[in-house]
Design a protein around this motif. Structure first.
Motif, short mmCIF file in Angstrom:
data_model
loop_
_atom_site.label_atom_id
_atom_site.label_comp_id
_atom_site.label_asym_id
_atom_site.label_seq_id
_atom_site.Cartn_x
_atom_site.Cartn_y
_atom_site.Cartn_z
N PHE A 379 0.82 -1.21 0.00
CA PHE A 379 0.00 0.00 0.00
C PHE A 379 0.85 1.27 0.00
O PHE A 379 0.58 2.21 -0.75
N MET A 380 1.88 1.33 0.82
CA MET A 380 2.70 2.54 0.93
C MET A 380 3.54 2.75 -0.33
O MET A 380 3.83 3.89 -0.70
N LEU A 381 3.94 1.67 -0.99
CA LEU A 381 4.65 1.82 -2.26
C LEU A 381 3.73 2.45 -3.30
O LEU A 381 4.17 3.28 -4.11
N PHE A 382 2.46 2.06 -3.27
CA PHE A 382 1.50 2.69 -4.16
C PHE A 382 1.41 4.19 -3.88
O PHE A 382 1.36 5.01 -4.81
N ILE A 383 1.37 4.58 -2.61
CA ILE A 383 1.27 6.00 -2.24
C ILE A 383 2.46 6.77 -2.80
O ILE A 383 2.31 7.88 -3.34
N ILE A 384 3.66 6.22 -2.69
CA ILE A 384 4.87 6.89 -3.19
C ILE A 384 4.80 7.08 -4.70
O ILE A 384 5.08 8.16 -5.22
N THR A 385 4.44 6.04 -5.42
CA THR A 385 4.37 6.13 -6.89
C THR A 385 3.22 7.04 -7.32
O THR A 385 3.31 7.74 -8.33
N TYR A 386 2.16 7.06 -6.54
CA TYR A 386 1.01 7.93 -6.81
C TYR A 386 1.41 9.39 -6.67
O TYR A 386 1.10 10.23 -7.53
N VAL A 387 2.13 9.72 -5.60
CA VAL A 387 2.60 11.09 -5.38
C VAL A 387 3.57 11.51 -6.48
O VAL A 387 3.52 12.65 -6.98
N PHE A 388 4.45 10.61 -6.88
CA PHE A 388 5.40 10.90 -7.96
C PHE A 388 4.66 11.22 -9.26
O PHE A 388 4.99 12.19 -9.96
N SER A 389 3.64 10.44 -9.58
CA SER A 389 2.86 10.64 -10.80
C SER A 389 2.21 12.01 -10.84
O SER A 389 2.28 12.74 -11.84
N TYR A 390 1.59 12.40 -9.73
CA TYR A 390 0.91 13.69 -9.67
C TYR A 390 1.89 14.86 -9.66
O TYR A 390 1.62 15.92 -10.23
N SER A 391 3.02 14.68 -9.00
CA SER A 391 4.02 15.75 -8.95
C SER A 391 4.56 16.06 -10.35
O SER A 391 4.70 17.23 -10.73
N ILE A 392 4.83 15.02 -11.12
CA ILE A 392 5.28 15.21 -12.51
C ILE A 392 4.22 15.95 -13.32
O ILE A 392 4.51 16.88 -14.09
#
Length: 414
Positions: A379-392
């Motif tokens: 779950f937390m790995l998803f959160i990290i990749t999710y934040v990265f996607s939106y930041s880009i």
């Protein structure tokens, strides 16, 4: 003297809408400790899945002509566009309701939400029409009324959700629907006289055809990027983890919504006026962005250093994971304020195709995040990749806004 007056009016309008929006966000935020104890993370997971479907379907109802309401010089044209979106929304809502009814009762298809799927079309209609009518209020510079309606809507969500808590997990959904219905009825009653004897202006519809052609796909991509994670998280991790994600998103979006909506709405109106009078809106764009950078930095620092500590204290120990999620959200939230508040800049230079491209890129990144979550079950790995996607996405969106404003300025100098 005239420039000072315009600037003063702009600041006044920002403050008026900021106060209204701020109060409307403070109410559900203040009530969150109550709701978090009346409803479990699972209930927020069900609500998240429902509202995700509503948000996706609502995109099609007004064909994005609601965004065009602000552009015409004549208020008559804005009213005609508003009337057109109302007619199309009713027609498409009827078709969507018919399809879901047949699938549910005739073909006996079992939906994740059960019978609640039947309420999705009416919720989508209310969401689409509230967006349209609020844009019309913005076009008319009715900022006080706009602020009051925001307060009424969010107050309704809270009050109805508390009243309907005996429904269990479904109480949040009925509270959300009832709050939106109350806002729509009040808004429509006040504006209904403006639509008397209105007709569909085909020439006007064709004049703004770029809105459904370019902004409809772009908005759909945006809604898919925002809501697909909630839908798929429900299947991958279950309603509890989904509820934690939804609750963290909801709480962190409160200050973001206050800033982005208030400043974004007034910026859109003032920028449109500047373009009509001067051919560009560079001054208001850069002045607004400076303020947003300052505001975004404050939100980032608060979310990063205090989110994880305060969540279990305010909302209860079962929400400690939500605080961890907000800490990761902090970078994304700061970038969101700067990008979203100025997002309408792209429309002024007809940069719709570039907006669509980065929306597509974000969707691809989000789907990648979901795929990683599916295979790793982390779950937390998803959160990290999710934040990265939106930041880009937010960074690229801000770059395109800058290019759009510069192009408009250089075009006017020639």
């Amino acid at each position: 003297m005239e420039l000072k007056s315009l600037k003063s009016n702009y600041i006044t309008n920002v403050i008026i809408l900021l106060l209204g929006t701020g109060l409307s966000q403070i109410i559900p935020f203040a009530a969150s400790p109550i709701l978090s104890r009346l409803y479990s993370p699972e209930a927020f997971g069900v609500l998240g899945s429902y509202t995700a479907l509503v948000a996706i379907f609502s995109v099609f109802l007004n064909l994005r002509y609601d965004l065009a309401i602000i552009k015409p010089t004549l208020i008559k044209s804005s009213l005609e566009l508003t009337y057109f979106t109302f007619v199309t929304s009713i027609f498409i809502t009827f078709l969507l309701s018919l399809v879901i009814f047949v699938m549910y009762f005739v073909f006996n298809i079992q939906f994740q939400l059960g019978y609640l799927i039947l309420f999705v079309p009416i919720s989508a209609f209310l969401m689409a029409q509230n967006s349209t009518l609020n844009t019309l209020l913005n076009r008319k510079k009715k900022y006080k009324r706009r602020g009051k309606l925001l307060v009424i809507t969010n107050s309704g969500h809270v009050i109805y959700s508390i009243i309907y808590s005996f429904f269990g997990s479904f109480g949040l959904i009925f509270g959300n629907l009832s709050g939106n219905l109350t806002s729509f009825l009040i808004n429509f009653k006040r504006l209904s006289k403006s639509f008397t004897n209105q007709k569909i202006n085909k020439k006007l519809i064709l004049e703004y055809k770029n809105f459904p052609l370019f902004l409809l796909p772009s908005t759909l991509l945006e809604k898919l990027s925002t809501n697909l994670p909630v839908i798929f998280l429900y299947y991958i991790f279950g309603p509890v983890q989904t509820g934690i994600f939804v609750f963290a998103s909801k709480l962190s979006s409160a200050p973001i919504g206050m800033i982005c909506l208030s400043i974004g709405e007034v910026y859109r109106q003032k920028a449109a006026e500047d373009i009509a009078n001067n051919g560009n809106c560079s001054r208001v764009f850069y002045d607004t962005r400076k303020f947003l950078i300052f505001s975004g930095s404050i939100v980032l620092l608060i979310a990063f250093f205090l989110g994880e500590t305060l969540f279990p204290i305010i909302f209860g120990p079962e929400w400690i994971k939500a605080g961890e999620v907000v800490k990761f959200f902090s970078i994304m939230l700061g970038l969101n304020i700067i990008s979203t508040s100025l997002s309408y800049s792209i429309v002024f230079s007809d940069f719709h195709k570039y907006d669509t491209l980065i929306q597509l890129l974000r969707l691809i990144l989000i789907i990648t995040s979901i795929t990683i979550a599916y295979f790793t079950n982390d779950f937390m790995l998803f959160i990290i990749t999710y934040v990265f996607s939106y930041s880009i996405y937010y960074i690229l969106h801000s770059i395109i806004q800058e290019i759009s404003i510069r192009k408009l300025h250089s075009k006017n100098d020639k």
